[in-house]
Design an enzyme around this catalytic site. Sequence first.
Site, PDB file in Angstrom:
ATOM      1  N   GLU A  76     -21.411  10.254 -11.023  1.00 48.68           N
ATOM      2  CA  GLU A  76     -22.596  11.059 -11.282  1.00 48.68           C
ATOM      3  C   GLU A  76     -22.507  12.384 -10.541  1.00 48.68           C
ATOM      4  O   GLU A  76     -21.687  12.548  -9.625  1.00 48.68           O
ATOM      5  CB  GLU A  76     -23.855  10.284 -10.843  1.00 48.68           C
ATOM      6  CG  GLU A  76     -25.192  11.011 -11.046  1.00 48.68           C
ATOM      7  CD  GLU A  76     -25.489  11.368 -12.493  1.00 48.68           C
ATOM      8  OE1 GLU A  76     -24.715  12.172 -13.064  1.00 48.68           O
ATOM      9  OE2 GLU A  76     -26.494  10.888 -13.032  1.00 48.68           O
ATOM     10  N   HIS A  79     -25.054   3.749 -17.591  1.00 51.28           N
ATOM     11  CA  HIS A  79     -25.310   2.482 -16.906  1.00 51.28           C
ATOM     12  C   HIS A  79     -26.725   1.974 -17.195  1.00 51.28           C
ATOM     13  O   HIS A  79     -27.622   2.738 -17.568  1.00 51.28           O
ATOM     14  CB  HIS A  79     -25.121   2.654 -15.399  1.00 51.28           C
ATOM     15  CG  HIS A  79     -26.080   3.660 -14.802  1.00 51.28           C
ATOM     16  ND1 HIS A  79     -27.399   3.359 -14.516  1.00 51.28           N
ATOM     17  CD2 HIS A  79     -25.901   4.955 -14.459  1.00 51.28           C
ATOM     18  CE1 HIS A  79     -27.992   4.411 -14.016  1.00 51.28           C
ATOM     19  NE2 HIS A  79     -27.114   5.412 -13.979  1.00 51.28           N
TER      20      HIS A  79
END
Length: 372
Positions: free
Chosen positions: A230, A126
């Site tokens: 994550e 990201h």
Amino acid sequence: MPSSMYRYFSTASRKYWKPAVMFSIISFILWAHFSASLCRVAIAASDKYINYTTVTGYFLQDEPSTNVTTFNFMTANFGLINRTYTGNHTLHQNQTQWQRFQQQVSDLNHAASPDVEYKLLFMGRHGDGYHNDAQAFYGTPAWNCYYSIRDGNATVTWSDAHLLPLGVTQALAVNSFWRTEIETQKIPTPQSYYTSPLTRCLQTANYTFNGLDLPTRYPFIPEVKELFREGISGHTCDRRGSKTYIHDSFPSYKIEPDFTENDQLWEALHGETTIDQAIRSKTVLDQVFKTDRNTYISITSHSGEIASILSVLGHRTFSLSTGAVIPVLVKAQTIGGSTPSTSEQPFTPICTCTTPPAVTATTSDCSYPTPT
């Protein structure tokens, strides 16, 4: 009693009861035999597992000589090595390197045994998020033990962190790079798209691929998968939003089946171990490889999760800066026998402090929460 048998026994004449009973008994035996066969198939299927390896020699990121810190995928054709391939270099001399590579992958899959499959994974981190800047602002020791467990400060919110303007710019730069690669290099675009459920990845995927000249057959409709998130650290930036929030914010995205309304994995002040994250990464790769027959796969995820996936794939350590992408050619082989044993571990407490260390601190005096 089955209705067919009841019909025979309820009539005035019972001359047909024996054939009816015999037919029912035979049907039951056949059903039992068929059910047992299905059971054996299910057991046999469970006695297989997928082994993943990175096929080296195609990308600079695979090479030990490539400097991780200075490497820029956007100035190196995604890292694709300029080389010839056995069997097709004389047939496609006027093609780009990516076109030759696409043919090479096709040849690999064509020649592979039924238990082997090759896929190219484009794994993108990201763009820069509010949590990234907060960590840089406060310093890592203070961030880890004090600020990361809070939702934000008086100025910004970093729980389920969104992209900063810089992060949007980074994702749009990758979008422009993809556009150039499609036009000039004839790069094979992803056929399937997956993303972490955290907002910064949902945004990054949209900015990266939206508006590109993609094949009608393979449009940008990403699937949100829980396990591409994550590392579950106890930091609020890693706590996802609700299913309703994701659907309302990104209505064109698909959400995988059994995706819970609220985050059932994140736990305050606790985090998963590295071993558990590797198990999770293997699990989500198995889900993709078992259900997705496409060859070119995009995964929008995080630095920690991509590092975990690379480890599962046997790839060298290769950290990504925000917005960076790494392609990996993967060989997946289904192997008979029991899955190698792995033991899941309970989440462990994270270290916290009651007052934040100075920004210049290199360590922190933290304590672990009392077990409950």
